[in-house]
Scaffold this motif. Structure first.
Motif, mmCIF file in Angstrom:
data_model
loop_
_atom_site.group_PDB
_atom_site.id
_atom_site.type_symbol
_atom_site.label_atom_id
_atom_site.label_comp_id
_atom_site.label_asym_id
_atom_site.label_seq_id
_atom_site.Cartn_x
_atom_site.Cartn_y
_atom_site.Cartn_z
ATOM 1 N N UNK A 77 3.458 -29.549 -59.361
ATOM 2 C CA UNK A 77 3.090 -30.094 -58.057
ATOM 3 C C UNK A 77 1.663 -29.793 -57.645
ATOM 4 N N UNK A 78 1.017 -28.849 -58.324
ATOM 5 C CA UNK A 78 -0.283 -28.429 -57.833
ATOM 6 C C UNK A 78 -0.109 -27.594 -56.574
ATOM 7 N N UNK A 79 -1.200 -27.351 -55.886
ATOM 8 C CA UNK A 79 -1.185 -26.481 -54.720
ATOM 9 C C UNK A 79 -0.567 -27.194 -53.524
ATOM 10 N N UNK A 80 0.686 -26.875 -53.242
ATOM 11 C CA UNK A 80 1.384 -27.565 -52.153
ATOM 12 C C UNK A 80 0.872 -27.132 -50.789
ATOM 13 N N UNK A 81 0.199 -25.997 -50.717
ATOM 14 C CA UNK A 81 -0.400 -25.571 -49.460
ATOM 15 C C UNK A 81 -1.472 -26.569 -49.040
ATOM 16 N N UNK A 82 -2.076 -27.200 -50.010
ATOM 17 C CA UNK A 82 -3.163 -28.146 -49.749
ATOM 18 C C UNK A 82 -2.665 -29.494 -49.264
ATOM 19 N N UNK A 83 -1.603 -30.023 -49.893
ATOM 20 C CA UNK A 83 -1.298 -31.422 -49.621
ATOM 21 C C UNK A 83 0.141 -31.771 -49.267
ATOM 22 N N UNK A 84 1.064 -30.848 -49.375
ATOM 23 C CA UNK A 84 2.459 -31.208 -49.085
ATOM 24 C C UNK A 84 2.850 -30.728 -47.685
ATOM 25 N N UNK A 85 3.287 -31.651 -46.840
ATOM 26 C CA UNK A 85 3.594 -31.324 -45.449
ATOM 27 C C UNK A 85 4.639 -30.227 -45.308
ATOM 28 N N UNK A 86 5.632 -30.220 -46.207
ATOM 29 C CA UNK A 86 6.720 -29.251 -46.098
ATOM 30 C C UNK A 86 6.205 -27.826 -46.211
ATOM 31 N N UNK A 87 5.200 -27.608 -47.054
ATOM 32 C CA UNK A 87 4.679 -26.264 -47.254
ATOM 33 C C UNK A 87 3.904 -25.777 -46.036
ATOM 34 N N UNK A 88 3.501 -26.699 -45.166
ATOM 35 C CA UNK A 88 2.742 -26.310 -43.987
ATOM 36 C C UNK A 88 3.627 -26.150 -42.757
ATOM 37 N N UNK A 89 4.851 -26.678 -42.814
ATOM 38 C CA UNK A 89 5.754 -26.516 -41.675
ATOM 39 C C UNK A 89 6.347 -25.108 -41.690
ATOM 40 N N UNK A 90 6.575 -24.590 -40.500
ATOM 41 C CA UNK A 90 7.165 -23.256 -40.415
ATOM 42 C C UNK A 90 8.153 -23.230 -39.267
ATOM 43 N N UNK A 91 9.376 -22.743 -39.491
ATOM 44 C CA UNK A 91 9.913 -22.373 -40.808
ATOM 45 C C UNK A 91 10.445 -23.596 -41.548
ATOM 46 N N UNK A 92 10.607 -23.465 -42.839
ATOM 47 C CA UNK A 92 11.149 -24.538 -43.661
ATOM 48 C C UNK A 92 12.049 -23.916 -44.713
ATOM 49 N N UNK A 93 13.177 -24.540 -44.973
ATOM 50 C CA UNK A 93 14.094 -24.017 -45.960
ATOM 51 C C UNK A 93 13.518 -24.226 -47.365
ATOM 52 N N UNK A 94 13.697 -23.268 -48.269
ATOM 53 C CA UNK A 94 13.148 -23.402 -49.629
ATOM 54 C C UNK A 94 13.609 -24.661 -50.340
ATOM 55 N N UNK A 95 14.896 -25.041 -50.164
ATOM 56 C CA UNK A 95 15.408 -26.212 -50.857
ATOM 57 C C UNK A 95 14.775 -27.502 -50.342
ATOM 58 N N UNK A 96 14.420 -27.520 -49.040
ATOM 59 C CA UNK A 96 13.750 -28.702 -48.490
ATOM 60 C C UNK A 96 12.306 -28.757 -48.955
ATOM 61 N N UNK A 97 11.680 -27.597 -49.023
ATOM 62 C CA UNK A 97 10.282 -27.553 -49.466
ATOM 63 C C UNK A 97 10.130 -28.079 -50.882
ATOM 64 N N UNK A 98 10.953 -27.599 -51.798
ATOM 65 C CA UNK A 98 10.802 -28.034 -53.185
ATOM 66 C C UNK A 98 11.123 -29.519 -53.331
ATOM 67 N N UNK A 99 12.114 -30.002 -52.599
ATOM 68 C CA UNK A 99 12.460 -31.421 -52.678
ATOM 69 C C UNK A 99 11.308 -32.283 -52.165
ATOM 70 N N UNK A 100 10.727 -31.901 -51.024
ATOM 71 C CA UNK A 100 9.593 -32.646 -50.487
ATOM 72 C C UNK A 100 8.405 -32.610 -51.440
#
Length: 283
Positions: free
Chosen positions: A28-51
């Motif tokens: 996925x590369x750096x999800x902190x940079x471009x994936x919305x799920x990684x920037x939302x707080x809090x977020x469930x791990x299973x939702x983050x990886x799916x997004x």
């Protein structure tokens, strides 16, 4: 390292049918940079990886002309990577970065542990991971873990330490008895043990005592037993990659990594690498 990672074929150079694909590795590369799920707080791990998987697949597919997507087929061992060059860790900054990983395996196969570590090193541009924590396959109802289940993957982790591919190794969700059995039989002792507070709101005293006596760091986590259910993965794959047969695909291992700047605690990058395979009777 070359022997541990199957040769990958650039999708843009091939016009193969999707049905010949046997494996797919996603980075996925750096999800902190471009994936919305990684920037939302809090977020469930299973939702983050799916997004993150959906976003990575979408970005990967978008590199090809829309009308040509159906013609662009996966090679037998294909890689979907959206890693950028500036996301790799340079030699000059390596000493200032702590590179940690947690490896989730779905069913152990020889070579699986080495392959995942080699893929992580290759994508991140490093020769060694600072730590790897092993998460064993999800249990079915009524099952319990045994030392026989744990030893084969642990021995591969030990080999990585001996080969200086990984500095330290740990485990996740072992009770006191199994952790003690592992320590008695292991050549390389676990440096850490993760405990899921969702199933154990207070760390058992006997586990705490044993860990303290054996210099094992106890950590907590909130990962679900099955971090990427097969059905959800198949839906994500089918929505992004055109062609028949996505229902025969299943994740084999997931490696979640984080690169943290030492002494500052700042996350430089975080991402996922996922290896999926197609059922053998459909290959």
């Amino acid at each position: 390292m070359e022997a541990l990672v199957p040769e990958m074929t650039d999708l843009s150079t091939q016009l193969l049918d999707f049905s010949v694909a046997k494996s797919l590795t996603m980075c996925t590369g750096n999800v902190v940079r471009w994936c919305n799920s990684a920037r939302r707080y809090p977020v469930k791990p299973e939702q983050e990886i799916l997004d993150c998987i959906k976003a990575a697949l979408g970005e990967w597919v978008s590199k090809f002309h829309h009308d040509q997507v159906e013609l662009k087929a996966l090679a037998e061992h294909a890689v979907c990577s959206v890693m950028q060059d500036n996301e790799r860790i340079g030699a000059k900054e390596r000493e200032d970065i702590k590179l940690s990983a947690k490896l989730f395996i779905y069913s152990f196969e020889p070579g699986m542990i080495k392959e995942s570590a080699a893929r992580a090193c290759l994508e991140l541009g490093v020769t060694q991971l600072d730590s790897v924590i092993l998460a064993l396959p999800p249990l079915s109802g009524g099952e319990s873990r045994s030392l026989e289940d744990l030893q084969p993957p642990w021995e591969e982790l030990e080999a990585l330490v001996q080969e200086k591919k990984v500095s330290s190794i740990g485990v996740s969700d072992l009770d006191h008895q199994l952790l003690e059995a592992l320590c008695l039989n292991a050549q390389v002792q676990p440096s850490s043990c993760q405990v899921n507070l969702a199933s154990c709101c207070v760390i058992p005293p006997d586990l705490t005592t044993f860990a303290n006596e054996n210099n094992i760091q106890l950590l907590t986590h909130n990962d679900p037993t099955d971090i990427l259910p097969m059905g959800l993965f198949q839906d994500a794959l089918g929505a992004s990659v055109r062609g028949p047969g996505t229902a025969q695909w299943a994740p084999r291992w997931i490696l979640r990594y984080s690169a943290v700047i030492k002494n500052r605690g700042i996350i430089k990058s975080k991402g996922y690498m996922v290896k999926a395979e197609r059922a053998a009777d459909h290959c």
